[in-house]
Design a protein around this motif. Sequence first.
Motif, PDB file in Angstrom:
ATOM      1  N   MET A  20       0.827  -1.211   0.000  1.00 26.61           N
ATOM      2  CA  MET A  20       0.000   0.000   0.000  1.00 26.61           C
ATOM      3  C   MET A  20       0.861   1.261   0.000  1.00 26.61           C
ATOM      4  SD  MET A  20      -3.089  -0.715  -0.463  1.00 26.61           S
ATOM      5  CE  MET A  20      -3.778   0.903  -0.200  1.00 26.61           C
ATOM      6  N   VAL A  21       1.947   1.226   0.750  1.00 26.25           N
ATOM      7  CA  VAL A  21       2.859   2.373   0.767  1.00 26.25           C
ATOM      8  C   VAL A  21       3.503   2.549  -0.608  1.00 26.25           C
ATOM      9  CG1 VAL A  21       5.030   3.247   1.744  1.00 26.25           C
ATOM     10  CG2 VAL A  21       3.284   2.285   3.245  1.00 26.25           C
ATOM     11  N   SER A  22       3.878   1.448  -1.240  1.00 27.77           N
ATOM     12  CA  SER A  22       4.480   1.568  -2.575  1.00 27.77           C
ATOM     13  C   SER A  22       3.462   2.048  -3.603  1.00 27.77           C
ATOM     14  CB  SER A  22       5.113   0.247  -3.007  1.00 27.77           C
ATOM     15  OG  SER A  22       4.139  -0.746  -3.179  1.00 27.77           O
ATOM     16  N   ALA A  23       2.189   1.688  -3.441  1.00 28.41           N
ATOM     17  CA  ALA A  23       1.143   2.212  -4.328  1.00 28.41           C
ATOM     18  C   ALA A  23       1.009   3.717  -4.147  1.00 28.41           C
ATOM     19  CB  ALA A  23      -0.187   1.519  -4.063  1.00 28.41           C
ATOM     20  N   LEU A  24       1.023   4.160  -2.899  1.00 30.40           N
ATOM     21  CA  LEU A  24       0.959   5.584  -2.609  1.00 30.40           C
ATOM     22  C   LEU A  24       2.138   6.319  -3.238  1.00 30.40           C
ATOM     23  CD1 LEU A  24      -0.204   8.057  -1.026  1.00 30.40           C
ATOM     24  CD2 LEU A  24       1.332   7.366   0.821  1.00 30.40           C
ATOM     25  N   LEU A  25       3.328   5.766  -3.083  1.00 33.25           N
ATOM     26  CA  LEU A  25       4.517   6.404  -3.659  1.00 33.25           C
ATOM     27  C   LEU A  25       4.462   6.440  -5.184  1.00 33.25           C
ATOM     28  CD1 LEU A  25       7.315   4.943  -1.343  1.00 33.25           C
ATOM     29  CD2 LEU A  25       6.362   7.258  -1.340  1.00 33.25           C
ATOM     30  N   ALA A  26       4.006   5.365  -5.797  1.00 34.80           N
ATOM     31  CA  ALA A  26       3.916   5.323  -7.264  1.00 34.80           C
ATOM     32  C   ALA A  26       2.909   6.345  -7.779  1.00 34.80           C
ATOM     33  CB  ALA A  26       3.553   3.920  -7.740  1.00 34.80           C
ATOM     34  N   ILE A  27       1.773   6.449  -7.119  1.00 41.00           N
ATOM     35  CA  ILE A  27       0.753   7.415  -7.550  1.00 41.00           C
ATOM     36  C   ILE A  27       1.233   8.841  -7.331  1.00 41.00           C
ATOM     37  CG2 ILE A  27      -1.571   8.271  -7.037  1.00 41.00           C
ATOM     38  CD1 ILE A  27      -2.320   5.306  -6.443  1.00 41.00           C
ATOM     39  N   THR A  28       1.859   9.092  -6.178  1.00 38.04           N
ATOM     40  CA  THR A  28       2.382  10.430  -5.892  1.00 38.04           C
ATOM     41  C   THR A  28       3.462  10.821  -6.888  1.00 38.04           C
ATOM     42  OG1 THR A  28       1.909  10.103  -3.546  1.00 38.04           O
ATOM     43  CG2 THR A  28       3.442  11.874  -4.109  1.00 38.04           C
ATOM     44  N   LEU A  29       4.354   9.894  -7.181  1.00 36.83           N
ATOM     45  CA  LEU A  29       5.409  10.171  -8.163  1.00 36.83           C
ATOM     46  C   LEU A  29       4.824  10.397  -9.550  1.00 36.83           C
ATOM     47  CD1 LEU A  29       8.453  10.434  -8.573  1.00 36.83           C
ATOM     48  CD2 LEU A  29       8.540   7.962  -8.944  1.00 36.83           C
ATOM     49  N   ASN A  30       3.799   9.654  -9.895  1.00 35.79           N
ATOM     50  CA  ASN A  30       3.159   9.823 -11.190  1.00 35.79           C
ATOM     51  C   ASN A  30       2.523  11.206 -11.304  1.00 35.79           C
ATOM     52  OD1 ASN A  30       2.202   9.223 -13.727  1.00 35.79           O
ATOM     53  ND2 ASN A  30       0.634   7.818 -13.036  1.00 35.79           N
ATOM     54  N   ILE A  31       1.857  11.648 -10.247  1.00 32.22           N
ATOM     55  CA  ILE A  31       1.243  12.979 -10.254  1.00 32.22           C
ATOM     56  C   ILE A  31       2.317  14.050 -10.331  1.00 32.22           C
ATOM     57  CG2 ILE A  31      -0.052  14.634  -8.842  1.00 32.22           C
ATOM     58  CD1 ILE A  31      -1.669  12.197  -7.805  1.00 32.22           C
ATOM     59  N   ALA A  32       3.390  13.878  -9.556  1.00 33.13           N
ATOM     60  CA  ALA A  32       4.469  14.870  -9.538  1.00 33.13           C
ATOM     61  C   ALA A  32       5.150  14.975 -10.899  1.00 33.13           C
ATOM     62  CB  ALA A  32       5.487  14.519  -8.459  1.00 33.13           C
ATOM     63  N   THR A  33       5.366  13.842 -11.557  1.00 35.33           N
ATOM     64  CA  THR A  33       6.036  13.908 -12.858  1.00 35.33           C
ATOM     65  C   THR A  33       5.128  14.488 -13.939  1.00 35.33           C
ATOM     66  OG1 THR A  33       5.434  11.613 -13.347  1.00 35.33           O
ATOM     67  CG2 THR A  33       7.613  12.008 -12.378  1.00 35.33           C
ATOM     68  N   ARG A  34       3.835  14.348 -13.799  1.00 37.57           N
ATOM     69  CA  ARG A  34       2.912  14.949 -14.777  1.00 37.57           C
ATOM     70  C   ARG A  34       2.861  16.462 -14.643  1.00 37.57           C
ATOM     71  NH1 ARG A  34      -2.220  10.798 -15.074  1.00 37.57           N
ATOM     72  NH2 ARG A  34      -1.005   9.034 -15.841  1.00 37.57           N
ATOM     73  N   LEU A  35       3.163  16.963 -13.443  1.00 40.35           N
ATOM     74  CA  LEU A  35       3.197  18.406 -13.258  1.00 40.35           C
ATOM     75  C   LEU A  35       4.387  19.036 -13.971  1.00 40.35           C
ATOM     76  CD1 LEU A  35       2.178  18.671  -9.492  1.00 40.35           C
ATOM     77  CD2 LEU A  35       0.752  19.126 -11.495  1.00 40.35           C
ATOM     78  N   VAL A  36       5.442  18.265 -14.138  1.00 40.30           N
ATOM     79  CA  VAL A  36       6.607  18.743 -14.873  1.00 40.30           C
ATOM     80  C   VAL A  36       6.306  18.561 -16.357  1.00 40.30           C
ATOM     81  CG1 VAL A  36       9.071  18.418 -15.289  1.00 40.30           C
ATOM     82  CG2 VAL A  36       8.141  18.117 -12.989  1.00 40.30           C
ATOM     83  N   ASP A  37       6.337  19.636 -17.097  1.00 35.75           N
ATOM     84  CA  ASP A  37       5.943  19.622 -18.505  1.00 35.75           C
ATOM     85  C   ASP A  37       6.850  18.726 -19.341  1.00 35.75           C
ATOM     86  OD1 ASP A  37       4.419  20.362 -20.723  1.00 35.75           O
ATOM     87  OD2 ASP A  37       5.855  21.943 -21.254  1.00 35.75           O
ATOM     88  N   GLY A  38       6.232  17.755 -19.998  1.00 33.29           N
ATOM     89  CA  GLY A  38       6.957  16.907 -20.929  1.00 33.29           C
ATOM     90  C   GLY A  38       7.757  15.782 -20.294  1.00 33.29           C
ATOM     91  N   TRP A  39       7.591  15.535 -19.007  1.00 38.87           N
ATOM     92  CA  TRP A  39       8.362  14.482 -18.358  1.00 38.87           C
ATOM     93  C   TRP A  39       7.419  13.486 -17.714  1.00 38.87           C
ATOM     94  CZ3 TRP A  39      10.259  13.489 -13.068  1.00 38.87           C
ATOM     95  CH2 TRP A  39      11.320  12.582 -13.048  1.00 38.87           C
ATOM     96  N   SER A  40       7.680  12.212 -17.940  1.00 37.04           N
ATOM     97  CA  SER A  40       6.830  11.173 -17.378  1.00 37.04           C
ATOM     98  C   SER A  40       7.644   9.896 -17.221  1.00 37.04           C
ATOM     99  CB  SER A  40       5.637  10.914 -18.304  1.00 37.04           C
ATOM    100  OG  SER A  40       4.820   9.904 -17.782  1.00 37.04           O
TER     101      SER A  40
END
Length: 171
Positions: A20-40
């Motif tokens: 569950m913690v790794s799911a939280l980290l993966a989702i948080t990282l995914n959201i954070a990288t989408r905020l950076v333009d052009g990086w995923s």
Amino acid sequence: MDKLARAFYKFLMFLACLSMVSALLAITLNIATRLVDGWSIAGLDGYAGYSIAAALFLALPSAFMHGSHIRVTLLLQNVGPRVKAVLEYWSLGLGVLVSSYLAWFSCRLVWMSHSYHDVAPTGDATPMWIPQLTMALGTVGFAMAFCHALINRLRGQPFFAESSDELTRIE
């Protein structure tokens, strides 16, 4: 043997918590990288899904032990002790059969995915046997918990946790 089995259920619950913690980290990282333009980072959605599925399957034995699965207690409360015992034996026996089949199927799925080099259709091409391994481990633990409950019932010993303190108590 009882203490070893219960320690195994606790270990699986610990792994479920890590999932569950790794799911939280993966989702948080995914959201954070989408905020950076052009990086995923490719595959983070898949890893979050794998982690959530792992948490679900790995928590099956502990959830069963603590009575968190759906049970029809309304019927059991309104029948005599003899009928109640028959229904409990019948349901535990059926649970052993169904959970054992599920465990066998899950282990076979892992083996087949490994044998055929099955990979995820996402961009990261994760070998499918890796996330499926958590499903197999959880279903084997679930089948073991049903067998454990049936054996304890036959011996006249309790299986189900009486309180939430049992999960945290170290014996």
